[in-house]
Enzyme design. Sequence first.
Site, PDB file in Angstrom:
ATOM      1  N   LYS A  30       1.380   1.660  -8.229  1.00  0.00           N
ATOM      2  CA  LYS A  30       1.642   0.505  -7.367  1.00  0.00           C
ATOM      3  C   LYS A  30       3.056   0.020  -7.633  1.00  0.00           C
ATOM      4  O   LYS A  30       3.465  -0.141  -8.788  1.00  0.00           O
ATOM      5  CB  LYS A  30       0.638  -0.594  -7.707  1.00  0.00           C
ATOM      6  CG  LYS A  30       0.912  -1.916  -7.053  1.00  0.00           C
ATOM      7  CD  LYS A  30      -0.307  -2.778  -7.235  1.00  0.00           C
ATOM      8  CE  LYS A  30      -0.031  -4.215  -6.920  1.00  0.00           C
ATOM      9  NZ  LYS A  30      -1.258  -5.006  -6.983  1.00  0.00           N
TER      10      LYS A  30
HETATM   11  C1  5RP Z   1      -0.069  -8.359 -10.568  1.00  0.00           C
HETATM   12  C2  5RP Z   1      -0.796  -7.490  -9.604  1.00  0.00           C
HETATM   13  C3  5RP Z   1      -1.119  -8.040  -8.257  1.00  0.00           C
HETATM   14  O1  5RP Z   1      -2.335  -7.510  -7.862  1.00  0.00           O
HETATM   15  C4  5RP Z   1      -0.031  -7.659  -7.324  1.00  0.00           C
HETATM   16  O2  5RP Z   1       1.088  -8.412  -7.547  1.00  0.00           O
HETATM   17  C5  5RP Z   1      -0.466  -7.565  -5.828  1.00  0.00           C
HETATM   18  O3  5RP Z   1      -0.548  -8.708  -5.240  1.00  0.00           O
HETATM   19  P1  5RP Z   1       0.564  -9.332  -4.302  1.00  0.00           P
HETATM   20  O4  5RP Z   1       0.467  -8.576  -2.988  1.00  0.00           O
HETATM   21  O5  5RP Z   1       0.119 -10.761  -4.209  1.00  0.00           O
HETATM   22  O6  5RP Z   1       1.920  -9.158  -4.928  1.00  0.00           O
HETATM   23  O7  5RP Z   1      -1.106  -6.376  -9.886  1.00  0.00           O
HETATM   24  O8  5RP Z   1       0.462  -7.591 -11.578  1.00  0.00           O
END
Ligand code: 5RP
Length: 246
Positions: free
Chosen positions: A155
């Site tokens: 991610k």
């Molecule tokens: C924090 C995360 C969150 O899930 C991530 O930031 C995703 O959420 P957003 O779209 O609100 O940024 O993993 O470390």
Amino acid sequence: GRTVMLAVDHGYFLGPTTKLESPRKTIAPLIPNADSLMLTRGVLRTSVDANVDTPIVLRISGGTSILKELSNEGITTSIEEAVRLNACAVALSIFVGAEYEKQTLMGLASVVDRAQEYSMPVLAVTAVGKEMARDARYLGLCCRIAAELGANFVKSYYCEDFKKVVEGCPVPIVIAGGKKIEEFEALDMSYKAVQEGAAGVDMGRNIWQSDHPVAMIKAVRAVVHKNATPKEAFDLFNSLKQGKEA
Ligand code: 5RP
């Protein structure tokens, strides 16, 4: 080959984040439109009914708060517990370039070793410290390191030259939404990301901090799964928020 993951794990270091104060209320209406839910075991136990069959991506790192050094995370939940909770994947953060970089990278390697024993996929969340630039060079570094250490998917954040980040990372990338922005901007960012090779989104605030979260997740789905343009998706959002089925 694409996914709309709903990220609702923010409380693990942010506490009762705006519009996620009561996780059950936020999550319930969005479940039918999420390909998976990304959350901690605490929220899974308390705020998602056991008969929900949406795949669970279980966050297993944490141990710090917004008040302290964010990168000082450890592993909070075992792979065996993830199996018991019927998770379909586990997620943990890595903090490249931060004070506890090595601790989080070794944590990833160790989780991959243990997850392999159960064929449990591992999502590495490339968390960005406050002082770090979210550019292709830095995010490319984070994503590649995550893949090299064995993450099955990563991610990251969308950035200029995102294609380079994708090219340098041999596993699928999903993007986080980041802080709440206007709905059109979030749809535009999601569109650019998938068109430049992202496998979808793992989005939180830009969905459930919208005044119309169900309309927003449906619009994001149109972008990710149907290649809707930002304008088409925004039109869908507007028509859904007025209560019309598009
Ligand atoms: C924090 C995360 C969150 O899930 C991530 O930031 C995703 O959420 P957003 O779209 O609100 O940024 O993993 O470390």
